[in-house]
Motif scaffolding. Structure first.
Motif, PDB file in Angstrom:
ATOM      1  N   GLN B 100       0.827  -1.199   0.000  1.00 53.67           N
ATOM      2  CA  GLN B 100       0.000   0.000   0.000  1.00 53.67           C
ATOM      3  C   GLN B 100       0.864   1.253   0.000  1.00 53.67           C
ATOM      4  N   THR B 101       1.917   1.226   0.845  1.00 50.88           N
ATOM      5  CA  THR B 101       2.805   2.393   0.898  1.00 50.88           C
ATOM      6  C   THR B 101       3.443   2.661  -0.462  1.00 50.88           C
ATOM      7  N   LEU B 102       3.936   1.593  -1.096  1.00 48.81           N
ATOM      8  CA  LEU B 102       4.536   1.761  -2.424  1.00 48.81           C
ATOM      9  C   LEU B 102       3.509   2.314  -3.417  1.00 48.81           C
ATOM     10  N   SER B 103       2.295   1.785  -3.367  1.00 47.60           N
ATOM     11  CA  SER B 103       1.257   2.259  -4.287  1.00 47.60           C
ATOM     12  C   SER B 103       0.950   3.729  -4.039  1.00 47.60           C
ATOM     13  N   ALA B 131       7.936 -13.426  -5.238  1.00 44.15           N
ATOM     14  CA  ALA B 131       6.819 -14.369  -5.140  1.00 44.15           C
ATOM     15  C   ALA B 131       5.994 -14.093  -3.892  1.00 44.15           C
ATOM     16  N   PHE B 132       5.047 -13.181  -4.020  1.00 41.29           N
ATOM     17  CA  PHE B 132       4.129 -12.951  -2.909  1.00 41.29           C
ATOM     18  C   PHE B 132       3.156 -14.116  -2.834  1.00 41.29           C
ATOM     19  N   ASP B 133       2.519 -14.232  -1.711  1.00 43.55           N
ATOM     20  CA  ASP B 133       1.584 -15.337  -1.526  1.00 43.55           C
ATOM     21  C   ASP B 133       0.266 -15.022  -2.236  1.00 43.55           C
ATOM     22  N   SER B 134       0.194 -15.428  -3.498  1.00 49.83           N
ATOM     23  CA  SER B 134      -0.978 -15.041  -4.282  1.00 49.83           C
ATOM     24  C   SER B 134      -2.210 -15.854  -3.911  1.00 49.83           C
ATOM     25  N   SER B 135      -2.031 -16.837  -3.067  1.00 46.27           N
ATOM     26  CA  SER B 135      -3.222 -17.574  -2.634  1.00 46.27           C
ATOM     27  C   SER B 135      -3.972 -16.798  -1.549  1.00 46.27           C
ATOM     28  N   ASN B 136      -3.315 -15.796  -1.011  1.00 41.16           N
ATOM     29  CA  ASN B 136      -3.969 -14.952  -0.016  1.00 41.16           C
ATOM     30  C   ASN B 136      -4.750 -13.849  -0.740  1.00 41.16           C
ATOM     31  N   GLU B 137      -6.064 -13.928  -0.617  1.00 37.96           N
ATOM     32  CA  GLU B 137      -6.981 -13.009  -1.302  1.00 37.96           C
ATOM     33  C   GLU B 137      -6.560 -11.553  -1.147  1.00 37.96           C
ATOM     34  N   GLU B 138      -6.208 -11.197   0.074  1.00 39.06           N
ATOM     35  CA  GLU B 138      -5.911  -9.805   0.359  1.00 39.06           C
ATOM     36  C   GLU B 138      -4.564  -9.384  -0.231  1.00 39.06           C
ATOM     37  N   ILE B 139      -3.560 -10.238  -0.056  1.00 41.42           N
ATOM     38  CA  ILE B 139      -2.238  -9.894  -0.611  1.00 41.42           C
ATOM     39  C   ILE B 139      -2.340  -9.749  -2.124  1.00 41.42           C
ATOM     40  N   LEU B 140      -3.061 -10.692  -2.769  1.00 45.81           N
ATOM     41  CA  LEU B 140      -3.165 -10.625  -4.222  1.00 45.81           C
ATOM     42  C   LEU B 140      -3.840  -9.323  -4.664  1.00 45.81           C
ATOM     43  N   ALA B 141      -4.876  -8.930  -3.933  1.00 43.00           N
ATOM     44  CA  ALA B 141      -5.584  -7.703  -4.303  1.00 43.00           C
ATOM     45  C   ALA B 141      -4.648  -6.489  -4.198  1.00 43.00           C
ATOM     46  N   TYR B 142      -3.880  -6.422  -3.113  1.00 45.57           N
ATOM     47  CA  TYR B 142      -2.950  -5.301  -2.963  1.00 45.57           C
ATOM     48  C   TYR B 142      -1.831  -5.366  -3.999  1.00 45.57           C
ATOM     49  N   TYR B 143      -1.374  -6.561  -4.277  1.00 47.39           N
ATOM     50  CA  TYR B 143      -0.296  -6.731  -5.261  1.00 47.39           C
ATOM     51  C   TYR B 143      -0.764  -6.275  -6.641  1.00 47.39           C
ATOM     52  N   VAL B 144      -1.951  -6.730  -7.020  1.00 42.94           N
ATOM     53  CA  VAL B 144      -2.449  -6.378  -8.355  1.00 42.94           C
ATOM     54  C   VAL B 144      -2.751  -4.872  -8.440  1.00 42.94           C
ATOM     55  N   THR B 145      -3.262  -4.310  -7.343  1.00 41.53           N
ATOM     56  CA  THR B 145      -3.481  -2.861  -7.335  1.00 41.53           C
ATOM     57  C   THR B 145      -2.152  -2.123  -7.517  1.00 41.53           C
ATOM     58  N   PHE B 146      -1.129  -2.648  -6.856  1.00 40.14           N
ATOM     59  CA  PHE B 146       0.217  -2.070  -6.988  1.00 40.14           C
ATOM     60  C   PHE B 146       0.678  -2.132  -8.440  1.00 40.14           C
ATOM     61  N   LEU B 147       0.492  -3.284  -9.082  1.00 36.26           N
ATOM     62  CA  LEU B 147       0.890  -3.412 -10.489  1.00 36.26           C
ATOM     63  C   LEU B 147       0.094  -2.440 -11.366  1.00 36.26           C
ATOM     64  N   LYS B 148      -1.195  -2.321 -11.079  1.00 32.91           N
ATOM     65  CA  LYS B 148      -2.022  -1.427 -11.892  1.00 32.91           C
ATOM     66  C   LYS B 148      -1.569   0.023 -11.706  1.00 32.91           C
ATOM     67  N   THR B 149      -1.254   0.385 -10.453  1.00 41.67           N
ATOM     68  CA  THR B 149      -0.755   1.732 -10.186  1.00 41.67           C
ATOM     69  C   THR B 149       0.489   2.013 -11.033  1.00 41.67           C
TER      70      THR B 149
END
Lengths: 209, 810
Positions: B100-103, B131-149
């Motif tokens: 979140q901070t990076l985003s 390799a973030f834990d993409s099986s974690n719903e929340e981590i994946l959502a933040y990760y993908v938001t970060f990529l989109k940002t």
């Protein structure tokens, strides 16, 4: 993190109306409003309790969708709630509301709960859209209405929770299938703790799983 | 705070938290705190999260207020500390906060140089590929938001931080596309946004990279996914027949998922990148359209039902518009394989195809003809010439059509003149159409010889009428059994060139639809007329034989409506007529109708299905009438396009189309009235009783508004004009005399049509004497009768029948 339900929200409206600030203000109370700081996020979650149920709200800013029909469509279709935001100090953002609603109507499922938000109520000295106009617009289109300020956190809480309440009522009344339309049934709910009727205010109804 | 003290204890006891929340000192303090926390454990997680959160706030504040903050942020190595922590796979709250901070930093720092600092040294790519834990719903959502940002920050300058031309690596893209089809729709939407942002960057090396190994397979994979969606939809449709409760919901969900994906493909095409589009087109044709869709239409594959395959082809033509793609699609559908056209023709034949099949076939043809990217000459080559201006005259266009392969059978009987002379009377029309419909099932196939070699070019008028399904005079004696048998159902199953022109086919289809109103849905009729309008425009008069068939169909429809008229009380019928009249002013949008999942399910017969009447069969007398009305308006709208000059009166229904010609506040000239105004007092019942003593006058059917009555203010004796204070419709007006005071009357005013959303309202009027009141009452009733008659006349005119034909049975 466990929950009974996950509600997916989108937050829409013209650029600069303060969507990402509202989102941050609601999802993360640790960010205290500071008068000379504008800060926001494009995604956030927060778990609230409704009727004894843990309801996780997941809120997505739709930034980047503007040019693409497919993206608009996916966001709307995947959401249970939408916060439609305008800036009370910029009339043009109010004038655009019909376009946003038209989009929502065209792309969303019929169960989308939309709340109209007049943001930046702290800047009332620069107000360009009266509260009454906002109310009238909301009434005309059957939306819930609220004025908020991400700066002072006024009403931000109620806006998100009120929308969740409406969605929750719809699920309780079985107005829609809780596994579609931006709602996810979580482990607590499907784990068998009693379906819709477990809350204190309702009598037993049929379970959801 | 506890965690800060704890951190301080771990790292030495010297640091104290500065007082000023937004200061360089605070940055230095946080930096040292992080440096002193080499490994984040569950114990220190909370403190680290708070630091990462506060740093986001601090740096954004600095960007908006004090440049020294960012310098300090870099100097103290905060960014590297953040990356180091993220790469440790710390507790999930720390990962989420770090992302979140990076985003926040990347999306909200306005100073371009600061952004470049953060992106430089390949740091960002290291985090993207972590390799973030993409099986974690929340981590994946933040990760993908970060990529989109990050993707939203991409342009021709910043691309260099992400895309390594030499090494051909682009982690932002390659990591993101793993989730393009994620079951979580919001994740998929964010990733699709990201890819479209990437495709938009005008960078030649990047565009080459996108269509080269190793990432090139992304595009064929999109088509494979589309095929998977098609199979899922088929499974949902199949399952729905045994699960009427939740089946339709699943079909809708499966269709929506497919359309989401199709729109995504559309959006990629719309960027107009030749390299990508060519890869997509090749794959679409070779992996989906030919082997799955076309093969299922011709039943050489049973992967999908013909109905679904046609429906999906309609979606492709409806959604996509890339010229090269559309050209290839048109060719695959209309010219590569004669079996497709035969399947389409068979689908439109009422005696062979079901309505379930006819509707998607029509939808498909409609989507093809209405797609602007389909070239007219490709259509013409398939016998589907679009309408041209009438001035080009029929002969030229007829010659065009003759050479097409839709049909060149010379099987024809010269019924033209016979039909043309037919009076559109009730019985004759029925006979004709009955025989037409019956012939459709009983006419013999053309002799085999005609199948094997092209017949010599027939005269234009002959070829136009080469309708295998309707040649009324071919067997004038054929009795109207009115129950087409299916004994010739195999006729179209064997490949044959004996296929009629689509125009003729469609007109025949219309005739059959008009004749068998209970066998198909209104949507079928709507699409048939829409397609016919596209193909013929207003050139129907140039085709006398087709025109005759259309006229017969029209007469049938009017007759059916006329008989429906007598099944209901007059008031109800007129109200329903007006409802449908208004509804027909804004016909449903075909593009919405085309993508309706209910069209994939067996035809529903009751309103329990929750479907619009247009998408199911009617049940019950009232729906039969509604259907007859809607049919009439569909035909009337079609006639307005096809034969615009033949519609008697465009006047419509005046009391609905125009606002009342008189309104409160208008003034009317009293001298011009035919019958004298009647002095009285009176008002709406809802008005305040003050009006009781205000002198007024009742005026019935003033010349400007023969279907209204008004109350006016009583003017001064010498004044010629009076001001209107109350306006009401005479039609449907109910007048009674007051129970206690015979000089007072009460009136109940009906809204002219329920659709106008006005309410019933009532008024009273008191006259100087009982006889005045009686006169007023009978005048109002006379006015009401006249208005009702005028209303009926308008309806009769609209239907094109004599008003007397609607009243003789009353």
């Amino acid at each position: 993190m466990s929950y009974n339900y996950l509600f997916k929200y989108i937050i829409i409206g013209d650029t600069g109306v303060g969507k990402s600030c509202l989102l941050l203000q609601f999802t993360d109370k640790r960010f205290q409003p500071v008068h000379d700081l504008t800060i926001g996020v494009e995604f956030g979650t927060r778990t609230i309790t409704l009727d004894g149920k843990e309801v996780k709200l997941q809120i997505w800013d739709t930034a980047g969708q503007e040019a693409f029909r497919s993206i608009t469509r996916s966001y709307y279709r995947g959401a249970a709630g939408a916060l439609l935001v305008y800036d009370i100090t910029r009339r043009e953002t109010f004038n655009q509301l019909e376009t946003w609603l038209e989009d929502a109507r065209q792309h969303s499922n019929a169960n989308l709960t939309i709340m109209l938000i007049g943001n930046k109520s702290d800047l009332s000295h620069r107000r360009a859209v009266s509260r009454e106009e906002g109310e009238a617009f909301a009434e005309k289109y059957g939306l819930v209405f609220m004025e908020t300020s991400a700066k002072t956190a006024d009403n931000v809480e109620s806006a998100f929770i009120g929308t969740a309440q409406t969605i929750y009522e719809k699920i309780k009344n079985e107005e829609f299938d809780p596994d579609t339309n931006g709602v996810k049934v979580g482990p607590l709910q499907s784990g068998g703790s009693g379906g819709y009727g477990a809350g204190p205010s309702t009598t037993a109804k049929k379970g959801c799983c | 705070m506890f965690h800060n003290t704890m951190l301080s204890r771990i790292s030495g006891l010297f640091r104290t938290k500065p007082r000023d929340r937004f200061s360089v000192d605070m940055v230095m303090f946080y930096g040292e705190e992080l440096a002193a926390t080499p490994v984040v454990t569950d114990k220190t997680a909370e403190g680290v999260v708070e630091i990462l959160r506060a740093v986001a706030e601090l740096v954004i504040w600095g960007d908006q207020n004090d440049g020294a903050i960012f310098d300090a942020f870099m100097e103290v190595g905060m960014l590297d500390a953040l990356f180091r922590i993220l790469k440790q796979n710390p507790p999930h709250v720390v990962v989420v906060q770090g992302l979140q901070t990076l985003s926040i930093l990347l999306s909200q720092i306005t100073a371009q140089t600061s952004i470049y600092f953060i992106l430089s040294n390949n740091r960002i790519n290291n985090i993207i590929t972590h390799a973030f834990d993409s099986s974690n719903e929340e981590i994946l959502a933040y990760y993908v938001t970060f990529l989109k940002t990050l993707a939203l920050k991409l342009d021709n300058t910043t691309i260099q931080f992400f895309f390594n031309v030499e090494e051909r690596t682009f982690p932002l893209y390659t990591e993101a596309i793993r989730y393009y089809n994620h079951s979580e729709s919001m994740i998929a939407a964010a990733v699709r946004t990201l890819t479209l942002q990437v495709f938009r960057i005008p960078n030649a090396a990047l565009r080459t990279f996108l269509v080269s190994p190793p990432v090139a397979p992304y595009f064929p994979a999109l088509i494979t996914t589309l095929a998977t969606h098609a199979h899922r939809l088929q499974a949902a449709v199949t399952a729905a027949s045994s699960d009427p409760a939740s089946g339709p919901v699943r079909v809708r969900a499966a269709l929506d998922a497919l359309l989401d994906h199709l729109f995504y493909i559309h959006d990629i095409y719309a960027l107009g990148l030749a390299g990508i589009n060519s890869v997509l087109t090749t794959s679409l044709l070779n992996d989906l359209v030919r082997p799955v869709l076309v093969a299922s239409v011709t039943r050489s594959s049973s992967e999908l039902s013909s109905e679904l395959a046609l429906f999906l082809l309609a979606q492709l033509f409806h959604t996509l518009d890339d010229p090269l793609l559309i050209r290839a699609l048109t060719s695959a559908l209309l010219t590569e394989d004669v079996a497709v056209r035969q399947a389409l023709v068979a689908a439109l034949n009422l005696n062979v195809g079901t309505d379930e099949l006819a509707l998607p076939a029509l939808a498909c043809l409609y989507a093809v003809v209405s797609n602007d990217a389909v070239r007219s000459r490709d259509l013409a080559a398939a016998g589907l010439a679009r309408a041209r201006p009438l001035s080009l005259t029929s002969l030229a266009s007829l010659e065009d059509r003759e050479s097409t392969s839709w049909g060149n059978s010379s099987q024809f009987s010269s019924c033209d003149s016979e039909i043309a002379e037919a009076e559109p009377s009730d019985s004759l029309a029925t006979d004709l159409s009955a025989s037409a419909a019956t012939d459709a099932s009983t006419v013999e196939p053309a002799p085999p010889a005609e199948h094997n070699e092209p017949a010599p070019l027939p005269a234009p008028s002959l070829s136009l009428l080469s309708l295998p399904s309707s040649s009324p005079a071919a067997s004038p004696a054929a009795s109207a059994t009115d129950s087409p048998s299916a004994h010739d159902a195999t006729r179209y199953d064997t490949p044959s060139l004996d296929t009629p022109f689509p125009d003729a086919l469609l007109v025949t289809k219309l005739l059959l639809l008009a004749h068998h109103p209970t066998r198909s849905r209104l949507a079928t009729m709507h699409l048939t007329t829409a397609l016919l309008s596209l193909l013929l425009g207003s050139s129907l008069p140039a085709h006398p034989a087709l025109r005759t068939l259309f006229d017969i169909a029209y007469v049938l429809v009017v007759e059916r409506l006329r008989s429906a008229f007598f099944e209901l009380p007059l008031n109800l019928f007129t109200a329903m007529f007006e409802d449908e009249y208004l509804a027909a002013q804004r016909p449903p949008r075909l593009d919405h109708a085309l993508a309706d999942p209910s069209l994939l399910l067996p035809v529903a017969r009751t309103s329990l299905s929750g479907l619009d009447l247009a998408k199911r069969l009617p049940s019950g007398e009232l729906e039969d009438v509604t259907r007859a009305l809607q049919t009439f308006f569909i035909f009337r709208n079609a006639k307005a396009t096809l034969l615009p000059l033949t519609l008697a009166s465009p006047a419509g229904l005046p009391w609905i189309d125009a606002p009342p010609p008189l309104a409160v506040g208008d003034s009317i000239a009293l001298q011009s009235l035919q019958s004298p105004p009647m002095p009285c007092t009176g008002s709406r019942d809802a008005d305040t009783p003050d009006a009781a003593n205000v002198p007024r006058m009742l005026v019935i059917a003033p010349p400007a508004a023969p279907h209204l009555f008004v109350l006016v203010e009583r003017p001064a004796p010498d004044a010629g004009d009076a001001t209107v204070v109350l306006v009401g419709h005479l039609a449907g007006l109910a007048v009674t005399t007051d129970a206690t005071d015979m000089s007072v009357i009460h009136g109940l005013v009906q809204p002219p049509s329920p659709l106008l959303r006005t309410r019933k309202w009532s008024f009273w009027a008191a006259f100087p004497s009982m006889s005045d009141a009686l006169t007023a009452k009978s005048e109002l009733e006379r006015g009401r009768a006249a208005a009702d008659a005028a209303r009926l006349t308008a309806i009769a005119n609209h239907m094109g029948v004599a008003p007397s034909s609607l009243t003789h049975a009353l």
